[in-house]
Design a protein around this motif. Sequence first.
Motif, PDB file in Angstrom:
ATOM      1  N   THR A   1      19.371  25.560  35.437  1.00 43.83           N
ATOM      2  CA  THR A   1      19.798  26.849  35.983  1.00 43.83           C
ATOM      3  C   THR A   1      20.493  27.659  34.892  1.00 43.83           C
ATOM      4  OG1 THR A   1      21.870  25.854  36.707  1.00 43.83           O
ATOM      5  CG2 THR A   1      20.106  25.999  38.342  1.00 43.83           C
ATOM      6  N   ILE A   2      20.513  28.975  35.101  1.00 41.66           N
ATOM      7  CA  ILE A   2      21.153  29.870  34.129  1.00 41.66           C
ATOM      8  C   ILE A   2      22.660  29.850  34.360  1.00 41.66           C
ATOM      9  CG2 ILE A   2      21.334  32.251  33.315  1.00 41.66           C
ATOM     10  CD1 ILE A   2      18.462  32.700  34.350  1.00 41.66           C
TER      11      ILE A   2
ATOM     12  N   TYR B   1      23.975  34.593  30.527  1.00 46.08           N
ATOM     13  CA  TYR B   1      22.990  35.124  29.586  1.00 46.08           C
ATOM     14  C   TYR B   1      23.475  36.451  29.048  1.00 46.08           C
ATOM     15  CZ  TYR B   1      21.631  38.272  33.382  1.00 46.08           C
ATOM     16  OH  TYR B   1      21.655  39.224  34.352  1.00 46.08           O
TER      17      TYR B   1
ATOM     18  N   ILE C   1      21.630  27.461  29.334  1.00 43.07           N
ATOM     19  CA  ILE C   1      20.938  26.805  30.437  1.00 43.07           C
ATOM     20  C   ILE C   1      21.562  25.449  30.725  1.00 43.07           C
ATOM     21  CG2 ILE C   1      18.678  26.003  31.281  1.00 43.07           C
ATOM     22  CD1 ILE C   1      18.943  29.065  30.531  1.00 43.07           C
TER      23      ILE C   1
ATOM     24  N   ARG D   1      24.061  21.293  28.434  1.00 47.07           N
ATOM     25  CA  ARG D   1      23.820  22.735  28.381  1.00 47.07           C
ATOM     26  C   ARG D   1      23.181  23.083  27.036  1.00 47.07           C
ATOM     27  NH1 ARG D   1      29.037  25.948  29.523  1.00 47.07           N
ATOM     28  NH2 ARG D   1      28.626  25.113  31.595  1.00 47.07           N
TER      29      ARG D   1
ATOM     30  N   LEU E   1      15.340  33.280  26.814  1.00 49.04           N
ATOM     31  CA  LEU E   1      14.809  33.359  28.175  1.00 49.04           C
ATOM     32  C   LEU E   1      13.645  34.329  28.115  1.00 49.04           C
ATOM     33  CD1 LEU E   1      18.055  33.491  30.313  1.00 49.04           C
ATOM     34  CD2 LEU E   1      16.132  31.961  30.723  1.00 49.04           C
TER      35      LEU E   1
ATOM     36  N   PHE F   1      13.009  29.210  27.968  1.00 51.41           N
ATOM     37  CA  PHE F   1      13.020  29.007  29.418  1.00 51.41           C
ATOM     38  C   PHE F   1      12.451  30.208  30.158  1.00 51.41           C
ATOM     39  CE2 PHE F   1      15.728  25.688  27.967  1.00 51.41           C
ATOM     40  CZ  PHE F   1      15.612  24.674  28.910  1.00 51.41           C
TER      41      PHE F   1
END
Lengths: 382, 141
Positions: free
Chosen positions: B71-72, B75, B97, B104, B109, B138
């Motif tokens: 999961t983010i 960002y 992430i 992490r 992205l 990702f």
Amino acid sequence: MAEPILAGVAESDLGETPDRNWLDNAAIATVRALEDAGCQLAEVDGVAVAGGDDYMPALVLSEYLDLDEPSFLEGTEIGGSSFEHFCGHVRDAMARDEADVVVVAYGSTSKTGPGRNQSLEETHPIDGFVRPTGLFRPPGAYAMAARRHMHEYGTTEEQLAEIAVATREWAAMNPKAAQREPITVDDVLESREIAAPFNLLDCCLVSDGGGAVVLVSEEKAAELGVPEIAVAGVASTSTHRQDISEMPDMTTTGAAVTGPKAFDQAGITHDDVDVAEIYDSFTYTALVTLEDLGFCEKGEGGEFVSGGTTAPGGELPMNTQGGGLSYCHPGHFGIFVLIEAARQLRGDYEGDRQVDDAEVAVAHGTGGLLSSSSTVVLRRES
Amino acid sequence: MTGRVEDRREDWEGPVPVPTGATVPFWDGTLEGELRYQECDCGHRQLYPRAVCTACGAEDPLFEASEGVGTIYTYTVCHVPGEPGFGERTPYVVGAIDLAEGPRLLALLDADPDDLEIGAAVGVAFWQVSDEAAIPVFVPE
């Protein structure tokens, strides 16, 4: 424990110094700070220096100043908070009678000097996990932390902008500040996008320049007859290094650890603090540091800074020279927060620029990418 | 296999990872589309790869394959290129992430900035940028 006295402070020329290198600027700031203290170069028996483009900066500066066998040498590099960190080591050295006159100095040519272009072979292995992402550092790293804070606590871009606006109000009164035109929250929000959520006016300046402070023993201070601005508390820590992904919680910095320690050593509470000089590499840096130092509850920094709390005439005067956002930012701004804190406590200024009857100041440095935190409490004793 | 490997060697102008020491198994994995993390006998999981376990001090903790999803955590949208070769790419998104396994990781992205939010699920893909390494990228799931 004996407390070092901050006897003299000075900047080199700031802004653009194309005819100087980092060492020139550090040395110029040093001799000016010594003059401010009424001290001679020959009396210096210790140096503490960070930054610069040399991996043995304490030796280089000692040699450049032709010091005679200094007994205290300190070159620990923890980024922008190095100078606050040094204050603790100087205190220890003076308690052991190792030094009487220590120069804490910094110089850079961040604006006009040569950029550093390291190949990945030469750097820490972690850089292979960071640089290929293209992350624009430092702004992008701080921006990621700011966004997380906005997510967790509802902090807004407008609230971050309030810090830039209030800081500019202070800069307007400082002839040395690079940016002095008043700005509004809208100006900040409409300035060029850099690394969302940061716009240009959320970000510090890039400057050349240096700064220095002279720390002396209590005996030496008495001899010099300087106002007694004492280092009453110091604490440092780190949470990670150069990769923001390694910061355990991007909404809490090491200031949450160093603030209480330094306040406890000095025997003060938040109500005692007359002026706060808080490293503001970005608007968020100042906001999260205010929370972590305990000036407001965690998550309430946005509300706290709204409405001119830190502006001239506000409840907590902060970054009274215009900060890294508007005055100067030659890379390691930590030296400049000490300089301004001392000047406020000495009552060097007039009018609105001077915080009335300032007796206690907090000077807080942040280094790396929110990585290191060092808090100094300064108190005027006489 | 945890992610598709796309060969970008021809047109990649950005920095490339240089596998050394403890990072070699990680980068070897990326070439096969496998995202690896270290899992020590003590149970601690970590990235970036290190020669020691940061929980118990064991040397050279072994690698495990991640599922490649996470999961983010947060960002940023870079409007100013942060590295050589990124000038044509702006605005681009870099995220932190949180892998499902725990560690992490900072990564590009590959997504429209307007479609992102903290907490959103993402999966890994790889861009091979040199003969020695493919970088994890990702994409929203």
